[in-house]
Write an enzyme that holds these catalytic residues in place. Sequence first.
Site, PDB file in Angstrom:
ATOM      1  N   GLU A   1       0.670  -1.255   0.106  1.00 51.06           N
ATOM      2  CA  GLU A   1       0.038  -0.150   0.014  1.00 51.06           C
ATOM      3  C   GLU A   1       1.154   1.184   0.234  1.00 51.06           C
ATOM      4  O   GLU A   1       0.457   2.167  -0.486  1.00 51.06           O
ATOM      5  CB  GLU A   1      -1.128   0.068   1.021  1.00 51.06           C
ATOM      6  CG  GLU A   1      -1.826  -1.490   1.431  1.00 51.06           C
ATOM      7  CD  GLU A   1      -2.815  -1.428   0.050  1.00 51.06           C
ATOM      8  OE1 GLU A   1      -3.051  -0.230  -0.786  1.00 51.06           O
ATOM      9  OE2 GLU A   1      -3.199  -2.447  -0.338  1.00 51.06           O
TER      10      GLU A   1
ATOM     11  N   HIS B   1       1.099   2.505  -3.403  1.00 50.75           N
ATOM     12  CA  HIS B   1       0.259   3.101  -3.960  1.00 50.75           C
ATOM     13  C   HIS B   1       0.308   4.604  -3.339  1.00 50.75           C
ATOM     14  O   HIS B   1       0.098   5.457  -4.051  1.00 50.75           O
ATOM     15  CB  HIS B   1      -1.119   2.538  -3.437  1.00 50.75           C
ATOM     16  CG  HIS B   1      -1.565   1.052  -4.402  1.00 50.75           C
ATOM     17  ND1 HIS B   1      -1.734   1.168  -5.473  1.00 50.75           N
ATOM     18  CD2 HIS B   1      -2.007   0.016  -3.934  1.00 50.75           C
ATOM     19  CE1 HIS B   1      -1.836   0.071  -5.907  1.00 50.75           C
ATOM     20  NE2 HIS B   1      -2.251  -0.595  -4.750  1.00 50.75           N
TER      21      HIS B   1
END
Lengths: 496, 496
Positions: free
Chosen positions: A265, A268
Amino acid sequence: MTSSTAYQQLEACFTRLHRYAHLGAMAGWDQLTMMPEGGNEARAEAMAELSVLMHETLTAQETRRLLDEIDPASLEPEQQANLREMTREVRDATVMPPELVEAQSLAGARCESVWRRCRPANDWEGFLPTFREVVRLSREEARIRAEALGCGRYEALLQKFEPGLNLETLESIFDDMRQWLPGLLSEAVAHQRGGELVMPQGPFGERDQRRLGERVMRWLGFDFEHGRLDVSLHPFCGGVPDDVRLTTRYREDECLTALMGIIHETGHARYEQNLPQQWRRQPAGRARSMAVHESQSLSLEMQLGRSAAFVRQLRPWLVEALGDQPAFEADNLIRLAQQVEPGLIRVDADEVSYPAHILLRYDIERALIEGEIEVEDIPVRWDESMQRLLGLDTRGNYRDGCLQDIHWTDGSFGYFPTYSLGAMLAAQLMAAARRAEPQLDARIAEGDPGLLLDWLKTNVWQQGSLLETPELIRRATGEALNPEHYRHHLRERYLG
Amino acid sequence: MTSSTAYQQLEACFTRLHRYAHLGAMAGWDQLTMMPEGGNEARAEAMAELSVLMHETLTAQETRRLLDEIDPASLEPEQQANLREMTREVRDATVMPPELVEAQSLAGARCESVWRRCRPANDWEGFLPTFREVVRLSREEARIRAEALGCGRYEALLQKFEPGLNLETLESIFDDMRQWLPGLLSEAVAHQRGGELVMPQGPFGERDQRRLGERVMRWLGFDFEHGRLDVSLHPFCGGVPDDVRLTTRYREDECLTALMGIIHETGHARYEQNLPQQWRRQPAGRARSMAVHESQSLSLEMQLGRSAAFVRQLRPWLVEALGDQPAFEADNLIRLAQQVEPGLIRVDADEVSYPAHILLRYDIERALIEGEIEVEDIPVRWDESMQRLLGLDTRGNYRDGCLQDIHWTDGSFGYFPTYSLGAMLAAQLMAAARRAEPQLDARIAEGDPGLLLDWLKTNVWQQGSLLETPELIRRATGEALNPEHYRHHLRERYLG
């Protein structure tokens, strides 16, 4: 009105949309991390109302009139790129009737809420009625979009996430992968067989794991002044570029899953946090597409995070946070990070079996949208594919089967393929970064991932949506999307 | 269009506004509890954009046209009440220019962010520039509203929070209080002098305090399916009726402040959670006014929460959560809960000195809005009033002086008086509840606050805004707002 005035007015309109989207992003993050269950109905209503508002704004006659008035030749090149993205967004929205947008938002939120209850209860039957409505609405959307774009129904949904990707290209990449993946998977499993593997012994406290995760996030350059880390049932990266909200989930008996999830994550998140500042409120300043987004999470998790050099850097921090134990010996840690073991859960899957999870979902969702199967047929299809692709029996286990993902609950059909396209692109970008920065691997081995991160920042993050995906890939890597880099990476790491 | 169609369309418009407000409430809660500081600029922009949208919706020609078309006589009585509230909201919004609304929202959010930095740093000078702009905009608002309502400037701001309250009534109540409060305060201090008081010895863990707080919230009927408890710098009760978000702040060396704060916010929360369900999305379903809201928090904190009978119920839970110690002996706990000790911080103030804090702020903000003083004059005024009303020296201590409250940062001038009006109403409601339920005190002493809570639910919470404030008070208590109940309560508890 002059063309340039029209363009400025259009920018103002998209700035307004950007701010509405901010409110939606935060309400959506809250819904999955903080909101008590009883708040869901009101939240669903509020988010649906926002969808209608954004849809109305995007499709207003005034917006379309402004678009018509602009002469692209009068704009700067970056403004032209912004205009291209605006035009696409307006077109994608204009084809959709507002009632359908609202119905989808409502049905999606309800289905997500039901899913959160049904998944732990392994209750597929309880999930079906709300899910059936989501599928009905998605089929309707696919029909409308396909007609407008002059393409296939499933293809039309795919293009929401991956603009310009045609089904033929995807088919050819996935058909190719269908040929070599099962063989590579069994070779990798066989290759690792007999290698001694010491499993970490918990319990690992949530607070300790979180602190470790935050330390790794900082190391990877995550900016805590503009983001935070929380817990949700299904990990995701949400929020807005100025305030990125990422989540993970912790297990007491295990510590690497949550950590690798955080690294994923963070990929991202860094993309979002480093989108071009001067285009922040405009379509040209957004992340390029879902596959490009996933290529960034996988660059950090798979290309960097599970590499032997990186895992050696992790070791002392892991020991400091959770105490030492035999499993944390460096070579064992590397084997753990690179362990290939077909399993039920996609988000926990290793790099080699992961594409099999995607092929399975792609086959099912495509058939579902094209009307070849019904929602009732999903479990049988699922069981059959899991057996064929991964050799696993999933009968009756909906919780860790077709109820495991959040994607279908809100009608995100066409999204799953972007995960594997992202994995391919990550391998291709890593190869290009290595060519551009010959010291890259040596520096990582010394504990500094800066060369890779800076290269990604320049070649991907700072580009936003100023280039179209094929051009972005070509400029960054010198060639079109080429899955061979991915296959090469897997063979190197797992059969080398 | 028939009158009833127009009414239905107007309801649809207010439902939309209700959903927009939901997004704003959640973004606002997040800003004060979760948001990293770097997210503030984007958040401020998004919330300002929402303010503009809501203002545009409320003041649209179409909305006003619908209002004009409705014949109140054609409506049911509750619809008439809803129409009255709609009309007032549209009027209040129509007088404000959209640019001013947006400027206020932006300036408020910026000032709040600066305040969060300046308060711990005791930095009044750093706070001044952004605060000066907030005051400038509030004066502009006051001028515009006063002209439209035909009343005084400060009065016009007061009526935003307390519709229909004229300054003369408030002046007479506050002038009366100015007469007896200082005497009662010194009498109470003298009355308690010499009473032995054992202070709790920390440290008290945040997690233990939170668990205790949640237990007390449950006891008071807070519905955790529709709300949650978090931490913020300045405690508040936010969110929406279906999802009430309350906050507190914990100190390691102290345990009663946070707990009483939680009981206070639970009073606000139960009001919100029990507003009439069938009017949830309409103005008639909202909480009546700020003073009525505060009367509910103070009914729970002051009337109930610091009563001897209630504190005796708390004792075993306190001991269970934090361990026993001499300070937790029942009579000492009661003395702690009812200790009168003039202090610097309003939110930590005891029930007797609290109104002095309000008088001080009321005097300053009224003079500030009327243009009699400038922001630079605040500290001197503050120091002088603190000395006069509470006998305390605050010179140079901005942190615990004029920088202590969040209210002025976003221009909520006219709000402070509602705290004391609420305290008066709480005493009056308690007296009425006792008359209606003769067993009320006995049941509380047995550990069951249900009679009081049910009476408040019927007479206040479920009324929403269906009645105007004076009528609500009259029906609930049989008379108009009468400060004598408050004075009586203070004398009984502190001089009895």
